[in-house]
Design a protein around this motif. Sequence first.
Motif, mmCIF file in Angstrom:
data_model
loop_
_atom_site.group_PDB
_atom_site.id
_atom_site.type_symbol
_atom_site.label_atom_id
_atom_site.label_comp_id
_atom_site.label_asym_id
_atom_site.label_seq_id
_atom_site.Cartn_x
_atom_site.Cartn_y
_atom_site.Cartn_z
ATOM 1 N N ALA A 153 0.753 -1.092 -0.102
ATOM 2 C CA ALA A 153 -0.019 0.007 -0.006
ATOM 3 C C ALA A 153 0.803 1.382 -0.098
ATOM 4 O O ALA A 153 0.551 2.223 -0.851
ATOM 5 N N SER A 156 2.695 1.900 -3.204
ATOM 6 C CA SER A 156 1.672 2.478 -4.280
ATOM 7 C C SER A 156 1.231 3.759 -4.516
ATOM 8 O O SER A 156 0.913 4.292 -5.199
ATOM 9 N N GLU A 179 -7.024 -0.224 3.028
ATOM 10 C CA GLU A 179 -7.461 0.702 1.992
ATOM 11 C C GLU A 179 -5.978 1.746 1.854
ATOM 12 O O GLU A 179 -5.788 2.283 2.744
ATOM 13 N N GLY A 184 -3.582 2.328 -7.630
ATOM 14 C CA GLY A 184 -4.815 1.492 -8.043
ATOM 15 C C GLY A 184 -4.255 0.599 -8.789
ATOM 16 O O GLY A 184 -3.070 0.300 -9.422
ATOM 17 N N ILE A 185 -5.230 -0.749 -9.077
ATOM 18 C CA ILE A 185 -4.704 -1.626 -9.820
ATOM 19 C C ILE A 185 -5.881 -2.062 -10.991
ATOM 20 O O ILE A 185 -6.900 -1.885 -10.764
ATOM 21 N N GLN A 190 -5.804 -7.249 -11.494
ATOM 22 C CA GLN A 190 -6.419 -7.714 -10.246
ATOM 23 C C GLN A 190 -6.736 -9.415 -10.357
ATOM 24 O O GLN A 190 -6.628 -9.948 -9.348
ATOM 25 N N VAL A 225 -9.729 -8.322 -3.551
ATOM 26 C CA VAL A 225 -9.023 -6.811 -3.924
ATOM 27 C C VAL A 225 -10.222 -6.205 -4.769
ATOM 28 O O VAL A 225 -10.681 -6.766 -5.443
ATOM 29 N N THR A 226 -10.249 -5.034 -4.312
ATOM 30 C CA THR A 226 -11.363 -4.171 -5.237
ATOM 31 C C THR A 226 -10.201 -2.837 -5.397
ATOM 32 O O THR A 226 -9.894 -2.351 -4.535
ATOM 33 N N SER A 227 -10.456 -2.347 -6.602
ATOM 34 C CA SER A 227 -9.465 -1.208 -6.792
ATOM 35 C C SER A 227 -9.978 -0.463 -8.219
ATOM 36 O O SER A 227 -10.356 -1.120 -9.078
ATOM 37 N N THR A 228 -9.515 0.842 -8.210
ATOM 38 C CA THR A 228 -10.045 1.730 -9.227
ATOM 39 C C THR A 228 -8.574 2.189 -9.667
ATOM 40 O O THR A 228 -8.029 2.852 -8.700
ATOM 41 N N GLY A 232 -7.168 4.213 -5.903
ATOM 42 C CA GLY A 232 -6.808 3.311 -4.697
ATOM 43 C C GLY A 232 -7.139 2.111 -4.710
ATOM 44 O O GLY A 232 -7.943 1.677 -5.530
ATOM 45 N N THR A 233 -6.827 1.412 -3.531
ATOM 46 C CA THR A 233 -7.150 -0.340 -3.588
ATOM 47 C C THR A 233 -7.594 -0.588 -1.957
ATOM 48 O O THR A 233 -7.216 0.016 -1.075
#
Length: 241
Positions: A153, A156, A179, A184-185, A190, A225-228, A232-233
């Motif tokens: 984190a 990133s 978080e 982001g990823i 992902q 994992v959720t990311s934009t 961020g992630t």
Amino acid sequence: MFTSTDYDKLEQLMSEKPENRTLIQKLLSSQEETISAISHEIRNPLTLVYSTLQFLESRHPEIVSDRYWRSMREDIEYMKQLLEELSSLNHSTSLSRSVFSFREFMEHIVLSFASSCMDGPIEFTSFLSPSLPTVCADRTKLKEVFLNILRNAAESIDGSGSIRLEAFVQNHNITVQIEDSGCGISEEQQNQIFQPFVTYKSNGTGLGLAIVRRVIDAHEGQITVTSTVGKGTVFTILLPI
């Protein structure tokens, strides 16, 4: 090297028949012994080479400014890191369980990581629920899991940003969410980040998150994992109580 999907398929095969489980466990054990033997044979001479480099630097301090010397040292340090993480991956499903307070455990994680952020541009906050229970788990391997995700984190984030860790109980699971406000990823990444040797960092080995996934699986937990990209992630880990 098996992927996470491969291990899922093996688990399905092992659950079908007892004799399948016995055979596959023997095969996996054989694989681990082979990897351990190869890593051991490489690690010994590599350690000797690294010690020799340190000795030469002590005798000739001016050599550290040479770009070829720096490149050689970085390559050797990368190989050492790769062998250490390969060993961790190889033993990630072998748990040494003990009973401990999960809240106290997470307090140590939070304090350790917070100290590393103290003088930097990253704001780290946390929330640990008072209801976090006592667990029977592998304390050392779980510590590696959470610190690995927290370090990722931090890496990133380019410049200033924020990281937040929350741990609470929900639906008979301990939930830990980490978080960050980093780069982001992508959706494609992902789907691959938990596979061994897949990395999107210039100096990464591609084993860190593969180790994380296998340790969580060994605890019969889940990681998602959720990311934009650019926003961020969030990594979410569920551990059964």
